[in-house]
Write a protein that holds these residues in place. Structure first.
Motif, PDB file in Angstrom:
ATOM      1  N   GLU B  59       1.609  -8.177  -7.295  1.00 31.20           N
ATOM      2  CA  GLU B  59       1.502  -7.590  -5.850  1.00 31.20           C
ATOM      3  C   GLU B  59      -0.036  -6.522  -6.260  1.00 31.20           C
ATOM      4  N   ILE B  61      -3.486  -4.213  -3.841  1.00 30.30           N
ATOM      5  CA  ILE B  61      -4.119  -3.803  -2.777  1.00 30.30           C
ATOM      6  C   ILE B  61      -5.288  -3.856  -2.746  1.00 30.30           C
ATOM      7  N   ALA B  70      -0.829   0.206   3.296  1.00 32.57           N
ATOM      8  CA  ALA B  70      -0.648  -0.854   2.294  1.00 32.57           C
ATOM      9  C   ALA B  70       0.215  -0.292   1.087  1.00 32.57           C
ATOM     10  N   LYS B  74       3.783  -1.762   0.231  1.00 34.53           N
ATOM     11  CA  LYS B  74       3.678  -2.643  -0.943  1.00 34.53           C
ATOM     12  C   LYS B  74       4.413  -1.796  -2.091  1.00 34.53           C
ATOM     13  N   ALA B  77       3.369  -3.038  -5.472  1.00 29.70           N
ATOM     14  CA  ALA B  77       1.754  -2.936  -5.788  1.00 29.70           C
ATOM     15  C   ALA B  77       1.411  -2.065  -6.977  1.00 29.70           C
TER      16      ALA B  77
END
Lengths: 343, 343
Positions: B59, B61, B70, B74, B77
């Motif tokens: 994952e 961004i 985000a 996430k 991320a």
């Protein structure tokens, strides 16, 4: 060449002295531009020059003075007389290499703003290699609202078209990212208005790196960012060319290389030199006012006079006023005149 | 060299791809810096490198995402995991070459602000020939109040002293004139506070042209002006060197000259290249976060990691916190914490 146009020249304020100022005036007069010079006749020594009339005055306004107060108080100051000469129709344009603040104040009071213009803006042609970019505001308004930025866009586009001869100039808005939502609140709002406007070729936000790359013909910003940016560009270009000069002195081979490149580099240096563009133009007034670089040499002063004469020749003011009237999109911003603003 | 320091590296976001990111990581690891890399193990190919541990995640961004949203959404991320790694004390600093907005958001949420700091600021070392100038804010805060500028001055001075080793760094405030009264309202107010402050060597206003001339060790401005200025300097340096390259192609003699100068010019170009300084540092947090240039090459990425490790080695955060506590002059601005501000 704009022959027969009369330009009112402030005879004080050039940092390099009266001799350099007079030399610039002579060069412009040799092109056929008529000059009325307001200053100390004896120091200027321009009395016998064909096409030049000296109007003697010993009063002037220095950089350190409060510009607005000084312009109001000193009725015989050279820059005030130059503005009055344009207002009275004796000269078609004014030029000063003195205090920028005093020139702006004298021009704004003396020439007054175009109908609907809230804030005059100071515009310069950036010395970008190979291409001219008109950049404004470079210092007239350190704080702006969205509608001022929108007006700057229309004023800049009109100047680019009428004086610089750019057809349908592309106008960009300086910000911190290309996306519409990037930047200060007033920048985001101005972007929205300009994106919806007709009569202007708005290309959206441009970033700092786009300025020297000339991705737009006209770039609009507030006077704080514009002033910092202009001086930063000049400083950076100077630092880089200086570092290259140092490099050329670092070893014999590089020195020989530098020698061989010198003739070609000279052209570039002239192109990058602030003198090449003649100075800043105050846009949004009912008359033409050019603010020369204070430190300009004779060529810079002559170019400032030539720029002013060229503006008069193409009737930049009348055509700008017409463009502002026609541009339906700008009307909302352009007619909400705020009398509390500006001068 | 900061051996034995562990840096958390975002394994996504480098524009030049995973290979270049991995090459930068290898170069930093070869200096003895330990790395925990959050990203796609297979693409990075770093599993067998001494001193590098890959923590797999898929994952990330992107630049186009709303950074704050985000980062909140996430949890896996790469940049969020890197920040959490520093917060948990497993790594001493974080580095990302991905979205600047996402890195700032992840670092601000994950590492939190130092006591009394209202707004973290993004600082860079300007690639000025021959001399380093620390410049902030270059984009974290597009709108600021006077007390934020004052904080930036103290944060910048602390970084200059602790990490860059400048003794009593001279701090300047970017404005449109040297006089105290010049500039936007918040700049004038910040000038007054800084001029009266102790514990900081404030040299007053500096202008755009002073930035490349390195008249101050630290120059403070808002994030809008700073971001435009940084990109403008990079763009101008590129335009000037490009024009010189074109000049060297304009005729055979100049071309020979260019050839002879090339070895010496190479050093200058490296010095001016954004990669040389490693990236921007987010100041004012309880942990170290370095934002690499998105377009950095392997050397730029390695330098970003080295910069982060160096900050950790000298305990930049602890010493900055101590300096902020000690500086009585900053206290007024620094303790009026406004919880509505920032993250």
């Amino acid at each position: 060449m704009p022959e027969g146009i009369t330009v009112a020249l402030d005879g004080f304020g050039a940092e390099q002295g009266f001799g350099v100022l007079a030399e610039g005036a002579r060069a412009a007069a040799a092109d056929g531009i008529r000059l009325r010079v307001f200053g100390p006749a004896e120091e200027l020594g321009l009395d016998d020059v064909e096409g030049i009339e000296v109007v003697p005055t010993s009063e002037w306004i220095g950089n350190e003075e409060d510009a607005v107060r000084a312009v109001r108080a000193k009725k015989e100051a050279s820059v005030v007389l130059a503005a009055a000469d344009v207002a009275a129709g004796r000269s078609a344009a004014m030029v000063s290499s003195g205090s920028t603040g005093a020139t702006m104040a004298a021009a704004t009071f003396g020439l007054r703003r175009l109908k609907g213009v809230q804030r005059p803006a100071l515009a310069v042609q950036l010395p970008v290699p190979g291409k001219a970019v008109l950049f404004l505001d470079v210092g007239a308004n350190v704080e702006v609202r969205a509608q001022h930025l929108v007006q700057f866009a229309f004023l800049g586009a009109a100047f680019s078209e009428t004086v610089l001869g750019v057809e349908r100039p592309r106008v960009g808005l300086l910000s911190v990212g290309e996306e519409a939502g990037k930047g200060r609140e007033e920048v985001v709002a101005a972007h929205d208005t300009l994106a919806a406007a007709t009569g202007i070729d708005f290309v959206g936000n441009v970033e700092g790196r786009d300025l020297p790359a000339a991705v737009a013909d006209v770039v609009v910003t507030d006077g704080f960012t514009g002033n910092v940016s202009l001086k930063l560009m000049e400083g950076t270009a100077k630092a880089v060319t200086g570092a290259i000069r140092d490099t050329a002195r670092s070893n014999p081979l590089a020195a020989l290389g530098g020698l061989l490149m010198r003739p070609a580099l000279g052209g570039l240096q002239r192109e990058l030199h602030p003198d090449s563009t003649g100075g800043a133009i105050l846009l949004g007034l009912r008359g033409i006012a050019v603010v020369g670089h204070g430190s300009a040499g004779a060529e810079g002063i002559a170019n400032a006079i030539r720029l002013a004469a060229r503006c008069a020749e193409v009737d930049a003011v009348g055509r700008t006023a017409a463009l502002l009237r026609e541009s339906g999109a700008g009307r909302g911003a352009l007619t909400r005149r705020d009398e509390a603003d500006g001068a």
